[in-house]
Design a protein around this motif. Structure first.
Motif, short mmCIF file in Angstrom:
data_model
loop_
_atom_site.label_atom_id
_atom_site.label_comp_id
_atom_site.label_asym_id
_atom_site.label_seq_id
_atom_site.Cartn_x
_atom_site.Cartn_y
_atom_site.Cartn_z
N TRP A 283 0.84 -1.20 0.00
CA TRP A 283 0.00 0.00 0.00
C TRP A 283 0.88 1.25 0.00
CZ3 TRP A 283 -0.32 3.92 3.65
CH2 TRP A 283 -1.28 4.90 3.37
N MET A 284 1.92 1.26 0.82
CA MET A 284 2.82 2.41 0.86
C MET A 284 3.46 2.66 -0.50
SD MET A 284 4.66 1.78 4.59
CE MET A 284 6.05 2.82 4.19
N TYR A 285 3.93 1.60 -1.13
CA TYR A 285 4.55 1.72 -2.46
C TYR A 285 3.55 2.32 -3.46
CZ TYR A 285 5.98 0.28 -7.11
OH TYR A 285 6.27 0.28 -8.46
N LEU A 286 2.35 1.77 -3.50
CA LEU A 286 1.35 2.25 -4.46
C LEU A 286 0.93 3.68 -4.15
CD1 LEU A 286 -0.80 -1.00 -4.71
CD2 LEU A 286 0.75 -0.07 -6.48
N HIS B 242 9.41 10.50 -4.69
CA HIS B 242 10.62 9.98 -5.33
C HIS B 242 11.03 8.66 -4.67
CE1 HIS B 242 14.65 9.78 -6.98
NE2 HIS B 242 14.23 10.67 -7.87
N PRO B 243 11.50 7.70 -5.48
CA PRO B 243 11.95 6.41 -4.93
C PRO B 243 13.07 6.55 -3.89
CG PRO B 243 11.65 6.21 -7.29
CD PRO B 243 11.48 7.68 -6.96
N LEU B 244 13.87 7.62 -3.97
CA LEU B 244 14.92 7.79 -2.96
C LEU B 244 14.34 8.16 -1.60
CD1 LEU B 244 17.74 9.55 -5.01
CD2 LEU B 244 17.60 7.16 -4.26
N LEU B 245 13.13 8.63 -1.57
CA LEU B 245 12.42 8.85 -0.30
C LEU B 245 11.65 7.59 0.09
CD1 LEU B 245 11.32 10.58 2.03
CD2 LEU B 245 9.55 11.39 0.44
N THR B 246 10.97 7.02 -0.87
CA THR B 246 10.12 5.85 -0.60
C THR B 246 10.94 4.62 -0.21
OG1 THR B 246 8.55 6.70 -2.23
CG2 THR B 246 8.28 4.42 -1.54
N GLY B 247 12.06 4.40 -0.89
CA GLY B 247 12.89 3.22 -0.62
C GLY B 247 13.30 3.08 0.84
N PRO B 248 13.90 4.12 1.43
CA PRO B 248 14.27 4.01 2.85
C PRO B 248 13.05 3.81 3.77
CG PRO B 248 15.50 5.77 1.81
CD PRO B 248 14.48 5.31 0.81
N LEU B 249 11.93 4.41 3.42
CA LEU B 249 10.73 4.20 4.23
C LEU B 249 10.27 2.75 4.14
CD1 LEU B 249 8.78 7.49 3.46
CD2 LEU B 249 9.78 6.82 5.65
N LEU B 250 10.40 2.15 2.98
CA LEU B 250 10.04 0.73 2.83
C LEU B 250 11.01 -0.16 3.59
CD1 LEU B 250 8.94 0.66 -0.93
CD2 LEU B 250 7.47 0.37 1.08
N VAL B 251 12.30 0.16 3.55
CA VAL B 251 13.28 -0.61 4.31
C VAL B 251 12.95 -0.53 5.80
CG1 VAL B 251 15.71 -0.74 5.03
CG2 VAL B 251 15.13 -0.44 2.61
N LEU B 252 12.64 0.66 6.26
CA LEU B 252 12.28 0.83 7.67
C LEU B 252 11.02 0.03 8.00
CD1 LEU B 252 13.00 2.16 10.33
CD2 LEU B 252 11.71 4.17 9.60
N THR B 253 10.10 -0.04 7.06
CA THR B 253 8.87 -0.79 7.27
C THR B 253 9.14 -2.29 7.34
OG1 THR B 253 7.62 0.97 6.19
CG2 THR B 253 6.52 -1.17 6.40
N VAL B 254 10.07 -2.77 6.53
CA VAL B 254 10.46 -4.19 6.62
C VAL B 254 10.99 -4.49 8.02
CG1 VAL B 254 12.11 -5.93 5.84
CG2 VAL B 254 11.01 -4.46 4.17
#
Length: 150
Positions: free
Chosen positions: A96-99, A107-119
């Motif tokens: 959901w966060m990705y979508l 920007h993916p450079l913002l989203t990527g670290p947030l997804l890593v933190l979510t993992v």
């Protein structure tokens, strides 16, 4: 078998996480992330682990309290089932966060670290994402048909 299934639950989710983090603009990433079916294999692992602890699991959900939950996760299959459930729900949150990030044009450079933190710590990652999302209302340029979102 419990250790194998415990580890398998994460390994089933990892490819989807890797796509969202490392290949966010690939067309197949969006298609995969848009499907709730990504969690089905993980939920099958959950069922495999939960099958042997149904009485304890039922007690934990019927009469939720800390001691009952502690008794459930003290069992290897109980802890494994809870872990698989967490992995599945975390993956759905991440998808959901990705979508949502794509929809908002983050920007993916913002989203990527947030997804890593979510993992790693899903409540923290989700809260930070919600804070970022609150500061970024969608604009016409972020419409799903926009070329940058394909």
């Amino acid at each position: 078998m419990t250790v194998f299934l415990f580890e398998l639950s994460f390994h089933l989710a990892a490819p989807v996480w890797l796509l969202m983090i490392l290949a966010p603009n690939w067309a197949w990433t969006r298609r995969i992330a848009a499907s709730p079916l990504t969690v089905v294999p993980i939920l099958l692992v959950y069922l495999g682990l939960a099958a042997s602890v149904v009485p304890e699991l039922w007690t934990a959900v019927r009469e939720p309290d800390l001691d009952t939950f502690r008794a459930l996760v003290a069992l290897a299959d109980g802890a494994g089932a809870v872990w698989a459930q967490i992995i599945a729900w975390d993956l759905l949150i991440g998808q959901w966060m990705y979508l949502e990030a794509r929809r908002l044009g983050l920007h993916p450079l913002l989203t990527g670290p947030l997804l890593v933190l979510t993992v790693l710590l899903s409540p923290v990652g989700l809260l930070l994402f919600l804070a970022v999302r609150a500061t970024r209302p969608p604009t016409p340029a972020h419409h799903p048909a926009h070329p940058a979102l394909r």
